[in-house]
Write an enzyme that holds these catalytic residues in place. Structure first.
Site, PDB file in Angstrom:
ATOM      1  N   GLY A  55      19.811  17.019  -8.919  1.00  0.00           N
ATOM      2  CA  GLY A  55      18.562  17.503  -8.323  1.00  0.00           C
ATOM      3  C   GLY A  55      18.501  19.015  -8.415  1.00  0.00           C
ATOM      4  N   SER A  56      17.377  19.573  -7.996  1.00  0.00           N
ATOM      5  CA  SER A  56      17.169  21.014  -8.198  1.00  0.00           C
ATOM      6  C   SER A  56      18.072  21.868  -7.317  1.00  0.00           C
ATOM      7  CB  SER A  56      15.697  21.358  -7.956  1.00  0.00           C
ATOM      8  OG  SER A  56      15.289  20.919  -6.674  1.00  0.00           O
ATOM      9  N   THR A  57      18.473  21.369  -6.131  1.00  0.00           N
ATOM     10  CA  THR A  57      19.366  22.144  -5.262  1.00  0.00           C
ATOM     11  C   THR A  57      20.799  22.072  -5.793  1.00  0.00           C
ATOM     12  OG1 THR A  57      17.952  21.329  -3.475  1.00  0.00           O
ATOM     13  CG2 THR A  57      19.875  22.613  -2.826  1.00  0.00           C
ATOM     14  N   ASP A 111      25.866  18.136  -2.822  1.00  0.00           N
ATOM     15  CA  ASP A 111      24.640  17.492  -3.327  1.00  0.00           C
ATOM     16  C   ASP A 111      23.473  17.762  -2.383  1.00  0.00           C
ATOM     17  OD1 ASP A 111      22.987  15.995  -4.928  1.00  0.00           O
ATOM     18  OD2 ASP A 111      24.087  14.106  -4.704  1.00  0.00           O
ATOM     19  N   ALA A 113      19.489  16.578  -0.774  1.00  0.00           N
ATOM     20  CA  ALA A 113      18.947  15.387  -0.104  1.00  0.00           C
ATOM     21  C   ALA A 113      17.439  15.562   0.027  1.00  0.00           C
ATOM     22  CB  ALA A 113      19.573  15.208   1.281  1.00  0.00           C
ATOM     23  N   GLY A 125      17.732  10.310  -3.580  1.00  0.00           N
ATOM     24  CA  GLY A 125      17.341   9.480  -4.708  1.00  0.00           C
ATOM     25  C   GLY A 125      16.023   9.816  -5.363  1.00  0.00           C
ATOM     26  N   GLU A 133      25.438   8.745  -7.008  1.00  0.00           N
ATOM     27  CA  GLU A 133      25.685   9.694  -5.909  1.00  0.00           C
ATOM     28  C   GLU A 133      26.423   8.988  -4.767  1.00  0.00           C
ATOM     29  OE1 GLU A 133      21.908  12.715  -6.501  1.00  0.00           O
ATOM     30  OE2 GLU A 133      21.633  10.939  -5.289  1.00  0.00           O
ATOM     31  N   LYS A 151      13.553  19.869   4.481  1.00  0.00           N
ATOM     32  CA  LYS A 151      14.130  18.516   4.381  1.00  0.00           C
ATOM     33  C   LYS A 151      14.532  17.942   5.740  1.00  0.00           C
ATOM     34  CE  LYS A 151      14.065  18.729  -0.178  1.00  0.00           C
ATOM     35  NZ  LYS A 151      15.211  18.641  -1.030  1.00  0.00           N
TER      36      LYS A 151
HETATM   37  O1  LIG Z   1      19.193  12.555  -4.238  1.00  0.00           O
HETATM   38  C1  LIG Z   1      18.885  13.300  -5.138  1.00  0.00           C
HETATM   39  C2  LIG Z   1      18.800  12.840  -6.538  1.00  0.00           C
HETATM   40  O2  LIG Z   1      18.972  11.453  -6.670  1.00  0.00           O
HETATM   41  C3  LIG Z   1      18.603  14.725  -4.867  1.00  0.00           C
HETATM   42  O3  LIG Z   1      19.746  15.332  -4.363  1.00  0.00           O
HETATM   43  C4  LIG Z   1      17.486  14.817  -3.872  1.00  0.00           C
HETATM   44  O4  LIG Z   1      16.379  14.135  -4.413  1.00  0.00           O
HETATM   45  C5  LIG Z   1      17.103  16.267  -3.577  1.00  0.00           C
HETATM   46  O5  LIG Z   1      16.524  16.825  -4.711  1.00  0.00           O
HETATM   47  P1  LIG Z   1      16.134  18.357  -4.793  1.00  0.00           P
HETATM   48  O6  LIG Z   1      17.369  19.144  -4.579  1.00  0.00           O
HETATM   49  O7  LIG Z   1      15.563  18.514  -6.173  1.00  0.00           O
HETATM   50  O8  LIG Z   1      15.108  18.633  -3.720  1.00  0.00           O
END
Ligand SMILES: O=C(CO)[C@H](O)[C@H](O)COP(=O)(O)O
Length: 261
Positions: A55-57, A111, A113, A125, A133, A151
């Site tokens: 994901g982007s984070t 990771d 969320a 997800g 994950e 979030k």
């Molecule tokens: O669970 C995930 C990928 O399956 C990501 O960690 C979640 O969707 C957060 O995404 P982002 O950092 O882009 O906001």
């Protein structure tokens, strides 16, 4: 614990912003994600086996780990990627990679969320990588989740975003119906996630994602999760219950670090 401006400043340094500039008044969501990711990278020590999120984070965290390796500030790291996308990113950064077969215990996973509730339960997800994950983060001693403050929710489902469920493609409509029935008290709408022009989104594991939109709060999350997993053809759900050991939240007022009690 809310961390004051000095803590925020150190993350800003990590972003290579000049201290001679006045602090920006409004940070973008991506800058907040980057601040949380850089803070999480401070938890990484040489010699660790690391779960690399998606994901982007998480991408910012992987970039930072690659940078620290390049600078010689970290060494002897082994990354376990949670998606093909992260695998490609980490490979391009020269991060040595392995898998759970060879490294069944992971020291630390980092990771993002989609939602974080007050008990540090998560929904994940949106990038479609929830199965890998959950496997990787379920095998780690410490799971640091990194988010921007948007979030944070009072309860899972509270953001209005869907709860993703990975299902086998075979008769997915049948299973979408079963999932909808399971949550009919929550006013559930179940939709297939599409890639584009009506083409289903396909996960790294060759499966589909059914998205559950819930109008009302789910009661007991553990009971709901178990009921979802009892449906034959459901592979995994996006609730990560009692898995995060730490959540790093970056917001306009600084970084907050929440630890599991
Ligand atoms: O669970 C995930 C990928 O399956 C990501 O960690 C979640 O969707 C957060 O995404 P982002 O950092 O882009 O906001």
């Amino acid at each position: 614990m809310a961390i004051a401006w000095s803590e925020k400043t150190s993350s800003m340094e990590a972003l290579s912003l000049s201290l001679s500039l006045p602090p920006p008044v409004i940070l973008t969501q991506d800058e907040l994600k980057k601040i949380a990711a850089y803070k999480a990278a401070e938890f990484v020590e040489s010699g660790m086996v690391l779960g690399l999120g998606t994901g982007s984070t998480a991408k910012h965290a992987v970039d930072r780990i690659g940078e620290l390796l390049r600078q010689g500030k970290l060494n002897n790291i082994i990354g376990i990627p949670t998606s093909k996308q992260t695998q490609e990113q980490a490979t391009s950064l020269g991060i040595p990679l392995s898998d759970l077969d060879s490294h069944p215990t992971i020291d630390l996973a980092i990771d993002g969320a989609d939602e974080v509730d007050p008990h540090l339960n998560l929904v994940k997800g949106r990038a479609g990588s929830l199965l890998r994950e959950k496997m990787v983060e379920g095998a780690c001693k410490k799971f640091v989740c990194i988010v921007d403050e948007s979030k944070l929710v009072k309860h899972l489902g509270g953001s209005g975003l869907a709860l993703p469920i990975e299902v086998v493609p075979f008769c997915w409509k049948f299973n979408a119906g079963k999932l909808r029935n399971l949550f009919q008290d929550s006013g559930c709408v179940a939709k297939l996630r599409n890639e584009c022009k009506g083409r289903p989104f396909v996960t790294d594991n060759g499966n589909y994602i059914v998205e559950l939109y819930l109008k009302r709060e789910i009661g007991d999350l553990q009971v709901a999760g178990d009921a979802i997993l009892r449906i034959a053809g459901v592979v995994e759900h996006g609730m990560f219950l009692d898995m995060a050991t730490t959540v790093i939240v970056a917001g306009e007022l600084g970084i907050t670090i929440k630890n599991k009690q």
